[in-house]
Design a protein around this motif. Structure first.
Motif, PDB file in Angstrom:
ATOM      1  N   ALA A 136       0.801  -1.223   0.000  1.00 25.42           N
ATOM      2  CA  ALA A 136       0.000   0.000   0.000  1.00 25.42           C
ATOM      3  C   ALA A 136       0.836   1.277   0.000  1.00 25.42           C
ATOM      4  O   ALA A 136       0.491   2.241  -0.705  1.00 25.42           O
ATOM      5  CB  ALA A 136      -0.964  -0.020   1.180  1.00 25.42           C
ATOM      6  N   PRO A 137       1.947   1.360   0.754  1.00 28.14           N
ATOM      7  CA  PRO A 137       2.737   2.603   0.727  1.00 28.14           C
ATOM      8  C   PRO A 137       3.302   2.923  -0.654  1.00 28.14           C
ATOM      9  O   PRO A 137       3.431   4.095  -1.016  1.00 28.14           O
ATOM     10  CB  PRO A 137       3.853   2.332   1.743  1.00 28.14           C
ATOM     11  N   VAL A 138       3.639   1.877  -1.428  1.00 28.08           N
ATOM     12  CA  VAL A 138       4.151   2.097  -2.780  1.00 28.08           C
ATOM     13  C   VAL A 138       3.023   2.585  -3.682  1.00 28.08           C
ATOM     14  O   VAL A 138       3.178   3.563  -4.436  1.00 28.08           O
ATOM     15  CB  VAL A 138       4.791   0.814  -3.334  1.00 28.08           C
ATOM     16  N   ARG A 139       1.867   1.931  -3.617  1.00 23.23           N
ATOM     17  CA  ARG A 139       0.730   2.346  -4.437  1.00 23.23           C
ATOM     18  C   ARG A 139       0.215   3.728  -4.044  1.00 23.23           C
ATOM     19  O   ARG A 139      -0.374   4.427  -4.871  1.00 23.23           O
ATOM     20  CB  ARG A 139      -0.392   1.308  -4.321  1.00 23.23           C
ATOM     21  N   ALA A 140       0.456   4.122  -2.798  1.00 20.41           N
ATOM     22  CA  ALA A 140       0.000   5.435  -2.355  1.00 20.41           C
ATOM     23  C   ALA A 140       0.761   6.564  -3.026  1.00 20.41           C
ATOM     24  O   ALA A 140       0.196   7.636  -3.287  1.00 20.41           O
ATOM     25  CB  ALA A 140       0.128   5.542  -0.836  1.00 20.41           C
ATOM     26  N   GLN A 141       2.033   6.339  -3.345  1.00 20.68           N
ATOM     27  CA  GLN A 141       2.879   7.427  -3.820  1.00 20.68           C
ATOM     28  C   GLN A 141       3.266   7.326  -5.296  1.00 20.68           C
ATOM     29  O   GLN A 141       3.829   8.272  -5.847  1.00 20.68           O
ATOM     30  CB  GLN A 141       4.129   7.532  -2.950  1.00 20.68           C
ATOM     31  N   TYR A 142       2.965   6.207  -5.922  1.00 18.77           N
ATOM     32  CA  TYR A 142       3.253   6.050  -7.347  1.00 18.77           C
ATOM     33  C   TYR A 142       1.981   5.777  -8.139  1.00 18.77           C
ATOM     34  O   TYR A 142       1.113   5.009  -7.687  1.00 18.77           O
ATOM     35  CB  TYR A 142       4.200   4.873  -7.584  1.00 18.77           C
ATOM     36  N   ASP A 143       1.891   6.373  -9.330  1.00 19.53           N
ATOM     37  CA  ASP A 143       0.960   5.873 -10.332  1.00 19.53           C
ATOM     38  C   ASP A 143       1.551   4.565 -10.853  1.00 19.53           C
ATOM     39  O   ASP A 143       2.697   4.549 -11.335  1.00 19.53           O
ATOM     40  CB  ASP A 143       0.818   6.849 -11.497  1.00 19.53           C
ATOM     41  N   MET A 144       0.819   3.476 -10.746  1.00 23.59           N
ATOM     42  CA  MET A 144       1.289   2.188 -11.249  1.00 23.59           C
ATOM     43  C   MET A 144       0.963   2.096 -12.738  1.00 23.59           C
ATOM     44  O   MET A 144      -0.185   2.337 -13.148  1.00 23.59           O
ATOM     45  CB  MET A 144       0.621   1.054 -10.488  1.00 23.59           C
ATOM     46  N   VAL A 145       1.965   1.736 -13.550  1.00 24.68           N
ATOM     47  CA  VAL A 145       1.825   1.762 -15.007  1.00 24.68           C
ATOM     48  C   VAL A 145       2.386   0.475 -15.605  1.00 24.68           C
ATOM     49  O   VAL A 145       3.374  -0.082 -15.100  1.00 24.68           O
ATOM     50  CB  VAL A 145       2.562   2.974 -15.613  1.00 24.68           C
ATOM     51  N   ALA A 146       1.770   0.014 -16.674  1.00 25.11           N
ATOM     52  CA  ALA A 146       2.286  -1.151 -17.409  1.00 25.11           C
ATOM     53  C   ALA A 146       2.048  -0.945 -18.896  1.00 25.11           C
ATOM     54  O   ALA A 146       1.053  -0.335 -19.300  1.00 25.11           O
ATOM     55  CB  ALA A 146       1.609  -2.429 -16.946  1.00 25.11           C
ATOM     56  N   VAL A 147       2.961  -1.450 -19.686  1.00 25.06           N
ATOM     57  CA  VAL A 147       2.800  -1.471 -21.136  1.00 25.06           C
ATOM     58  C   VAL A 147       3.073  -2.889 -21.612  1.00 25.06           C
ATOM     59  O   VAL A 147       4.081  -3.498 -21.239  1.00 25.06           O
ATOM     60  CB  VAL A 147       3.747  -0.458 -21.829  1.00 25.06           C
ATOM     61  N   ASP A 148       2.152  -3.440 -22.387  1.00 32.38           N
ATOM     62  CA  ASP A 148       2.420  -4.741 -22.995  1.00 32.38           C
ATOM     63  C   ASP A 148       3.535  -4.556 -24.021  1.00 32.38           C
ATOM     64  O   ASP A 148       3.403  -3.718 -24.932  1.00 32.38           O
ATOM     65  CB  ASP A 148       1.169  -5.294 -23.684  1.00 32.38           C
ATOM     66  N   PRO A 149       4.634  -5.308 -23.901  1.00 34.38           N
ATOM     67  CA  PRO A 149       5.709  -5.164 -24.886  1.00 34.38           C
ATOM     68  C   PRO A 149       5.212  -5.442 -26.300  1.00 34.38           C
ATOM     69  O   PRO A 149       4.244  -6.189 -26.514  1.00 34.38           O
ATOM     70  CB  PRO A 149       6.723  -6.228 -24.444  1.00 34.38           C
TER      71      PRO A 149
END
Length: 520
Positions: A136-149
């Motif tokens: 939770a502390p990581v998700r609180a401070q970062y926008d989580m992003v992914a790109v399919d290669p």
């Protein structure tokens, strides 16, 4: 089983972020801030501020975020050049997803994640696990992003075979006993490669890890981040290290979990991974023989190994029924066992499946094999195996020139793993017939000038042997090795509070774990 460098992150293993308090050793951590927002003038190709003129249109694009159909997640499509050497020659579309930082606290930027493969869907991983399951502390401070290669899942996927054709392909005997079986195995690899060329020939030369790493830099710039913050697992570590090699000054906080060794040729990678599966099996067997219902006996690990090999020989000669049209032969049985090696949480399921298969009913091992291949109940397959071959066969020259070379290598593979060695030696023949020449070569990655990079290794990792993490951390000029003494593939979010705390602290405030820190 087509396993050449199949460096996957088990979805089962990553389904839940562990919160169990565990011990760790290795002394205190050394502070070395490496913030993603620190302003350093990048070198090399384009950035958001000063793009290469030929790539300016890609670095300057504005994503049109839309609802994904998954609560809280947004999706967009970004463009990248199909061929970076000829940016004007055509484009490829990349699927991107994000979930906003939950707060409270200062937003630190974007955290890009990749689950491995090659061929694993990063978007699926984000939406199914990372975006809701990371601490939770990581998700609180970062926008989580992914790109399919590129070539994977939602990003113009490589396609090779129909579902029925894949069913046939996965059942081909990969421990040939004579010239006819050797010819049939070689023919199956040829047919697979021909199917990829027929259905996806235009994209096959452009799905290398270097291409994907360059795509990630476009994503970084489009998101507005001066530096890349990234967590890559398994093959994702090679992708992250390649990014650091290409763009060292744009490295923010990189975590490479379950590391690959980029300095090794394909045959050595295959042989090392074979040894990794042997290590994992012996750990499983040591646990199994302590239980009165162990299907491989209760005498010893060596006896359990002999009994598993005997079972494989038996189903090679006489496959067992599964309740459907596909019987369980040696190839599918071996794949089912290997699938359970990625996560010790799957050991009870493997014991039950082996018990049933040895008793003449193979549906349990077939289910494990199907999960490995990402086969759907309707008989269709995700493109994991197609993309896996396409990337691997482009990144490194083939292990063998032909069947004679594979046959000569069998003894060394059997030395690495008496249980799996023969089959995995022959599986390494697949890139021999690939229609697109390899563009990559094995080499050391130093990424001189990059900010501190955390490399994570698990001592009994089946798919990415621990010595690979040691090697990569040594190669990287700014590498710091973090060790998990345990079982399973990758370490972050798998139950070690020591590992999770070290990585969370690094991601949140830039404090790098002391090089050589060990956790349990």
């Amino acid at each position: 089983m087509d396993s050449r460098r199949l460096l996957r992150t088990s979805a089962t293993a990553l389904a839940v972020a562990g919160l169990i308090l565990s011990g760790c050793t290795g002394g205190s951590d050394a502070a070395a801030p490496a913030g993603p927002s620190s302003a350093t003038s990048p070198s090399g190709a384009a950035t958001a501020a000063t793009p290469d003129p030929a790539l300016r249109t890609y670095y300057g694009q504005k994503p049109a975020w839309r609802d994904c159909g998954v609560p809280r997640f947004q999706c967009a499509t970004l463009r990248a050049p199909l061929d970076y050497a000829k940016p004007e020659a055509g484009e490829i579309k990349l699927a991107v997803s994000r979930v906003a930082a939950t707060g409270p606290g200062k937003r630190l930027g974007s955290l890009l994640v990749n689950p491995g493969g090659p061929g694993g869907s990063a978007v699926g991983y984000l939406q199914g696990y990372a975006g809701i399951g990371y601490p939770a502390p990581v998700r609180a401070q970062y926008d989580m992003v992914a790109v399919d290669p590129r070539g994977v899942a939602r990003s113009e996927p490589v396609d090779c075979l129909t579902g029925p054709q894949m069913d046939t392909y996965t059942q081909v005997d990969q421990t040939p006993d004579d010239a006819a079986e050797t010819g049939a195995l070689a023919a199956s690899f040829m047919s697979f490669a021909a199917g990829c060329e027929k259905r996806s020939g235009a994209i096959l030369p452009h799905v290398s890890t270097v291409d994907t790493a360059r795509d990630m830099d476009i994503v970084r710039a489009v998101l507005g981040d001066e530096k890349l913050t990234y967590v890559g697992a398994s093959y994702g570590t090679f992708l992250g290290a390649t990014y650091a090699e290409l763009f060292p000054a744009r490295v923010g906080r990189l975590v490479l979990d379950g590391a690959m060794d980029p300095s090794l040729p394909a045959v050595d990678l295959n042989r090392d991974q074979t040894a990794g599966f042997e290590t994992a099996f012996r750990a499983f067997a040591a646990d199994c023989v302590t239980k009165p219902d162990c299907p491989l006996g209760t005498k010893s690990v060596a006896a359990a190994s002999d009994n598993l090999k005997a079972f494989f020989r038996a189903v090679d000669a006489d496959p067992v029924p599964t309740g459907e049209s596909r019987a369980l032969g040696e190839s599918l049985a071996t794949t089912g066992v290997i699938a359970a090696m990625y996560d010790e949480g799957a050991w009870p399921q493997l014991r039950e499946a082996l018990t049933r298969a040895i008793g003449g009913e193979g549906s349990g091992l077939l289910a494990l094999a199907d999960s490995y291949y990402e086969r759907e109940p309707d008989g269709s397959y995700a493109n994991l195996m197609f993309a896996n071959a396409a990337v691997n066969c482009l990144d490194l020259p083939a292990s063998f020139a032909g069947p004679a070379d594979a046959a000569k290598a069998v003894p060394s593979f059997e030395k690495a793993s008496p249980v799996f060695g023969e089959g995995l030696a022959w599986a390494a023949l697949n890139c021999t017939y690939w229609p697109t020449p390899a563009t990559g070569r094995p080499h050391r990655i130093t990424a001189d000038g990059a900010a501190p990079i955390v490399v994570v290794g698990t001592t009994r990792d089946p798919a990415t042997p621990y010595k690979w993490a040691q090697s990569l951390a040594d190669q990287l000029s700014s590498g710091s090795l973090l060790t998990y003494e345990g079982d399973g593939h990758t370490a972050y979010g798998r139950g070690s509070d020591c590992i999770d705390t070290a990585i969370n602290t690094y991601l949140l405030d830039g404090t790098v774990p002391k090089d050589g820190k060990r956790c349990t």
